[in-house]
Design an enzyme around this catalytic site. Structure first.
Site, PDB file in Angstrom:
ATOM      1  N   ASP A 162      35.097  40.296  42.615  1.00 32.66           N
ATOM      2  CA  ASP A 162      35.088  41.647  42.062  1.00 32.66           C
ATOM      3  C   ASP A 162      34.355  41.615  40.725  1.00 32.66           C
ATOM      4  O   ASP A 162      34.266  40.582  40.069  1.00 32.66           O
ATOM      5  CB  ASP A 162      36.514  42.209  41.937  1.00 32.66           C
ATOM      6  CG  ASP A 162      37.528  41.180  41.458  1.00 32.66           C
ATOM      7  OD1 ASP A 162      37.118  40.102  40.993  1.00 32.66           O
ATOM      8  OD2 ASP A 162      38.735  41.460  41.555  1.00 32.66           O
ATOM      9  N   GLU A 197      39.749  47.233  40.080  1.00 33.89           N
ATOM     10  CA  GLU A 197      40.849  47.670  39.207  1.00 33.89           C
ATOM     11  C   GLU A 197      41.376  49.049  39.593  1.00 33.89           C
ATOM     12  O   GLU A 197      42.556  49.337  39.394  1.00 33.89           O
ATOM     13  CB  GLU A 197      40.397  47.689  37.742  1.00 33.89           C
ATOM     14  CG  GLU A 197      40.027  46.316  37.182  1.00 33.89           C
ATOM     15  CD  GLU A 197      41.221  45.392  37.022  1.00 33.89           C
ATOM     16  OE1 GLU A 197      42.358  45.825  37.288  1.00 33.89           O
ATOM     17  OE2 GLU A 197      40.998  44.230  36.633  1.00 33.89           O
TER      18      GLU A 197
HETATM   19 ZN    ZN Z   1      42.937  43.368  36.896  1.00 38.35          ZN
HETATM   20 ZN    ZN Z   2      41.531  41.245  38.537  1.00 34.28          ZN
END
Ligand code: ZN
Ligand code: ZN
Length: 417
Positions: A82, A143
């Site tokens: 990510d 997130e």
């Molecule tokens: Zn996070």
């Molecule tokens: Zn994270």
């Protein structure tokens, strides 16, 4: 006993360009980008993939990046990192601290991107040693829980072959040098809920002519504390946190409504449903008790699924990590209350393994108060803290975990079992 996959991984990562990867990491850390705005980060990662010789596509699900290396017969292995940062003001004092006010890589996703860039390059350079298909994914907006879903919706698996196995890892507090694996539930489900309490506004000096939503909201927040303590069995883990409460404008005005935002963490769908039902019942009950003119609105918002590792997949990856780093470096952390959207990339129950790489710098760990592991663990900066500063010494090991995890499938003589 070292497996063929581990031997190959150690071979392919023997000469990692560590200083260059550290520079890459520090640059990412200086330039954090919020969810779905990871333009610079995505471009930098795409550039790394292309330099490594991967066919690379950008802009998938917004800012997602995918690289692919078709390297003969064998399984399709997907590695995911990510890319997004957080609205946190950095307080680490690092020389390479964020240059963007109010935005920080406080969850280590800059490290994840660096690990993936390093792994893609090492696997591409060593392609003669394995066969199969490698897919590397730079995912936006973890997130906010939006990124994995956005990539799937943007036809990720129509544009690229669906994987046979998915692997991902996360930086976590703990003394550097451990790899936390769990053959089953490792991360919890997360559910956001919003409640609007409708009262009747008026003058602060004449409460008798109003229905005060502030008082009702206060009772509601207190009463919600009984959901976990009184309605969930002790054997089930769950968290209910009221993270926001908003009402009113002035000292002497009783407002017409109050808003409460809360978040649940659960480890089974049954407990999640039970908690949502309890919240609806308690909200309705408190508003009824107060004489609110309307029923409260209870809205279930963003949610993350639970992250449940396929046991065989996780054991296989943990075994190769044990071969690469030593059996004593693998530990079972128990299920965490944090959440991930990574499982959404695993369509149709495709098996996956998700693990943690401990990353607290040794001096920070040693200086942390506490006499045992758990006390120190609670004392060192955690993910999302303005002081979260993973040790760059974890860059090479984090590349090795990904490379060896992939090779557990791509060099295994038995292929994908
Ligand atoms: Zn996070
Ligand atoms: Zn994270």
């Amino acid at each position: 006993m070292t497996s063929a996959a581990a031997r190959t991984a150690l071979d392919l990562t023997a000469d990692l360009p560590v200083p260059a990867l550290e520079d890459f990491y520090r640059d990412l850390h200086r330039h954090p980008e919020l969810s779905l705005h990871e333009h610079r980060t995505a471009a930098a990662l795409a550039d790394r993939f292309r330099t490594a010789g991967l066919d690379t596509v950008t802009g998938i699900g917004g800012t997602g990046v995918v690289g692919i290396l078709r390297n003969g017969d064998g399984p399709v292995v997907l590695l995911r990192a990510d890319m997004d940062a957080l609205p946190v003001t950095e307080a680490t004092g690092l020389a390479y601290a964020s240059e963007k006010p109010g935005v920080m890589h406080a969850c280590g996703h800059d490290l994840h991107v660096t690990w993936l860039a390093g792994a893609a390059a090492a696997l591409a350079a060593g392609r003669d040693a394995w066969s199969g298909t490698l897919i590397v994914v730079g995912q936006p907006a973890e997130e906010t829980g939006e990124g994995a879903a956005a990539m799937i919706e943007d036809h990720l698996y129509q544009r690229f072959p669906p994987p046979d196995v998915l692997l991902a890892q996360h930086a976590a507090p703990g003394p550097v040098g451990f790899y936390a694996h769990r053959p089953g539930l490792i991360m919890s489900a997360s559910t956001d809920i919003d409640i609007v309490v409708h009262g009747r506004g008026g003058h602060g000096s004449r409460p008798e002519s109003t229905v005060d939503p502030v008082v009702t909201a206060a009772y509601l927040v207190t009463r919600l504390q009984t959901v976990v303590s009184r309605e969930i069995a002790p054997r089930d883990s769950a968290v209910l946190t009221v993270g926001r409460i908003e009402a009113g404008t002035r000292h002497n005005i009783i407002p017409a409504e109050a808003r409460i935002s809360l978040n649940l963490r659960t480890q089974s769908e049954e407990v999640r449903e039970r908690m949502i039902a309890a919240i609806r019942r308690i909200a309705a009950g408190e508003c009824l008790a107060a004489g609110c003119p309307r029923e409260p609105e209870v809205t279930v918002g963003n949610s993350f699924p639970a992250t449940v590792n396929d046991p065989d997949t996780d054991r296989r990856v943990a075994a190769v990590h044990g071969d690469v780093f030593g059996a004593g470096t693998i530990l079972d952390p128990g299920p965490a209350m944090g959440s991930e959207d990574f499982p959404l990339l695993a369509e149709d129950d495709t098996p996956y393994s998700y693990w943690f790489v401990t990353s607290t710098p040794p001096d920070v760990w040693d200086a942390a108060p506490g006499s045992d592991l758990m006390e120190k663990f609670a004392a060192v900066p955690s993910n999302h803290s303005p002081h979260f500063a993973p040790d760059p010494s974890t860059i090479a090991p984090g590349v090795r975990t990904l490379v060896s995890g992939a090779l557990a499938y791509l060099v295994s003589p038995a292929g994908l079992s």
